[in-house]
Design a protein around this motif. Sequence first.
Motif, PDB file in Angstrom:
ATOM      1  N   ALA A 186       9.263  15.015 -87.611  1.00 25.66           N
ATOM      2  CA  ALA A 186       9.689  15.063 -89.017  1.00 25.66           C
ATOM      3  C   ALA A 186      10.830  14.080 -89.268  1.00 25.66           C
ATOM      4  O   ALA A 186      11.612  13.760 -88.372  1.00 25.66           O
ATOM      5  CB  ALA A 186      10.120  16.469 -89.390  1.00 25.66           C
ATOM      6  N   SER A 187      10.903  13.601 -90.487  1.00 28.55           N
ATOM      7  CA  SER A 187      12.005  12.746 -90.925  1.00 28.55           C
ATOM      8  C   SER A 187      12.517  13.264 -92.263  1.00 28.55           C
ATOM      9  O   SER A 187      11.864  14.075 -92.915  1.00 28.55           O
ATOM     10  CB  SER A 187      11.552  11.285 -91.052  1.00 28.55           C
ATOM     11  OG  SER A 187      10.515  11.171 -92.018  1.00 28.55           O
ATOM     12  N   TYR A 188      13.686  12.756 -92.694  1.00 26.40           N
ATOM     13  CA  TYR A 188      14.337  13.302 -93.882  1.00 26.40           C
ATOM     14  C   TYR A 188      14.696  12.197 -94.875  1.00 26.40           C
ATOM     15  O   TYR A 188      14.828  11.021 -94.524  1.00 26.40           O
ATOM     16  CB  TYR A 188      15.609  14.062 -93.497  1.00 26.40           C
ATOM     17  CG  TYR A 188      15.358  15.308 -92.689  1.00 26.40           C
ATOM     18  CD1 TYR A 188      15.162  16.531 -93.310  1.00 26.40           C
ATOM     19  CD2 TYR A 188      15.309  15.261 -91.297  1.00 26.40           C
ATOM     20  CE1 TYR A 188      14.930  17.682 -92.569  1.00 26.40           C
ATOM     21  CE2 TYR A 188      15.080  16.400 -90.548  1.00 26.40           C
ATOM     22  CZ  TYR A 188      14.888  17.612 -91.191  1.00 26.40           C
ATOM     23  OH  TYR A 188      14.657  18.736 -90.464  1.00 26.40           O
ATOM     24  N   SER A 189      14.850  12.624 -96.128  1.00 29.77           N
ATOM     25  CA  SER A 189      15.462  11.782 -97.159  1.00 29.77           C
ATOM     26  C   SER A 189      16.428  12.659 -97.941  1.00 29.77           C
ATOM     27  O   SER A 189      16.270  13.884 -97.990  1.00 29.77           O
ATOM     28  CB  SER A 189      14.406  11.183 -98.092  1.00 29.77           C
ATOM     29  OG  SER A 189      13.702  12.200 -98.806  1.00 29.77           O
ATOM     30  N   VAL A 190      17.431  12.030 -98.527  1.00 29.41           N
ATOM     31  CA  VAL A 190      18.487  12.774 -99.218  1.00 29.41           C
ATOM     32  C   VAL A 190      18.602  12.274-100.653  1.00 29.41           C
ATOM     33  O   VAL A 190      18.707  11.067-100.905  1.00 29.41           O
ATOM     34  CB  VAL A 190      19.849  12.606 -98.497  1.00 29.41           C
ATOM     35  CG1 VAL A 190      20.948  13.326 -99.264  1.00 29.41           C
ATOM     36  CG2 VAL A 190      19.761  13.143 -97.080  1.00 29.41           C
ATOM     37  N   GLN A 191      18.582  13.204-101.606  1.00 29.51           N
ATOM     38  CA  GLN A 191      18.804  12.886-103.013  1.00 29.51           C
ATOM     39  C   GLN A 191      20.217  13.310-103.398  1.00 29.51           C
ATOM     40  O   GLN A 191      20.660  14.396-103.049  1.00 29.51           O
ATOM     41  CB  GLN A 191      17.783  13.605-103.901  1.00 29.51           C
ATOM     42  CG  GLN A 191      16.362  13.115-103.727  1.00 29.51           C
ATOM     43  CD  GLN A 191      15.384  13.823-104.627  1.00 29.51           C
ATOM     44  OE1 GLN A 191      15.722  14.825-105.269  1.00 29.51           O
ATOM     45  NE2 GLN A 191      14.170  13.328-104.683  1.00 29.51           N
ATOM     46  N   TRP A 192      20.882  12.448-104.144  1.00 29.86           N
ATOM     47  CA  TRP A 192      22.281  12.663-104.506  1.00 29.86           C
ATOM     48  C   TRP A 192      22.387  12.712-106.025  1.00 29.86           C
ATOM     49  O   TRP A 192      21.874  11.842-106.716  1.00 29.86           O
ATOM     50  CB  TRP A 192      23.107  11.518-103.922  1.00 29.86           C
ATOM     51  CG  TRP A 192      24.513  11.409-104.426  1.00 29.86           C
ATOM     52  CD1 TRP A 192      25.335  12.416-104.775  1.00 29.86           C
ATOM     53  CD2 TRP A 192      25.267  10.203-104.608  1.00 29.86           C
ATOM     54  NE1 TRP A 192      26.551  11.935-105.159  1.00 29.86           N
ATOM     55  CE2 TRP A 192      26.532  10.585-105.073  1.00 29.86           C
ATOM     56  CE3 TRP A 192      24.983   8.860-104.416  1.00 29.86           C
ATOM     57  CZ2 TRP A 192      27.523   9.644-105.362  1.00 29.86           C
ATOM     58  CZ3 TRP A 192      25.973   7.931-104.700  1.00 29.86           C
ATOM     59  CH2 TRP A 192      27.226   8.319-105.164  1.00 29.86           C
ATOM     60  N   LYS A 193      23.028  13.761-106.550  1.00 24.10           N
ATOM     61  CA  LYS A 193      23.278  13.873-107.991  1.00 24.10           C
ATOM     62  C   LYS A 193      24.742  14.206-108.224  1.00 24.10           C
ATOM     63  O   LYS A 193      25.329  14.991-107.487  1.00 24.10           O
ATOM     64  CB  LYS A 193      22.417  14.986-108.610  1.00 24.10           C
ATOM     65  CG  LYS A 193      20.954  14.618-108.802  1.00 24.10           C
ATOM     66  CD  LYS A 193      20.226  15.729-109.559  1.00 24.10           C
ATOM     67  CE  LYS A 193      18.765  15.377-109.772  1.00 24.10           C
ATOM     68  NZ  LYS A 193      18.044  16.436-110.514  1.00 24.10           N
TER      69      LYS A 193
END
Length: 251
Positions: A186-193
């Motif tokens: 598995a790999s990840y991505s990050v959303q920033w608000k």
Amino acid sequence: MTDERITAYLLQELPEGAAEQFEEQCFAQPEWPAGELESAENDLIEAYVRKELSPERQQRFEKYYLTTTAREDRVLLARSFMRVACSADPPKPNWLERLRNLWNARPLILKYASVGMVVLMLGVGLLIWSRMPHSAPKTFANLNLTAVSEDRSQGVSTARQKIKLPLGADALRVSLTLPEPTPKGASYSVQWKNSKGSSKTLEIESQDASSVNVVIPADELVPGRYALKLLRKNQDGTEDRVNGNYFFDVE
């Protein structure tokens, strides 16, 4: 989410716990409710310009809302628009007066044409600059965050860690502790608000079985409240949202 609650949030009338709950409800939505926020904000500005706010709210508007140049510009624009809209219609000029006005306006036309050209050139230059490779940050401030559950029924407290500006480093390295071990492949991505709804996807600097690290350049941090969402891409190509949000404040 009601206009009155948004107005109370913008004027900082909500208690701290209620303000944090309001932000978390916004962050928890798949799509940030920018339309509702902007509509309520426009109504608040119009009420201020028309002097329809109570004396107490007028003072809070000037103290807590007019804190940035962008907001001051929005109020000035609304005030100018109201003056034009409320002014009496002047008599229509004849063709000779129109020709004279056009002739007299030549310097102004040239001025705005020059300004438009400068803005266009700056925009092109900024676009080129944004696509150029930039030097990697050399110094870092470190921040470790754990996920906050989205299950409101448990009454989870959302105590936030705080970052003070100036950062004193080239970038902020944020380590996100995973609520569960990383599945194989598995790999990840990050959303920033942030609290105004601006969002972007952060590039993963590194990851292991228990945490994911991202880097935020120092010049992208402004005072406000931030939330990070973690998405996991599985080995079979499916994508899952990791339960919880990661919060921090910038002061």
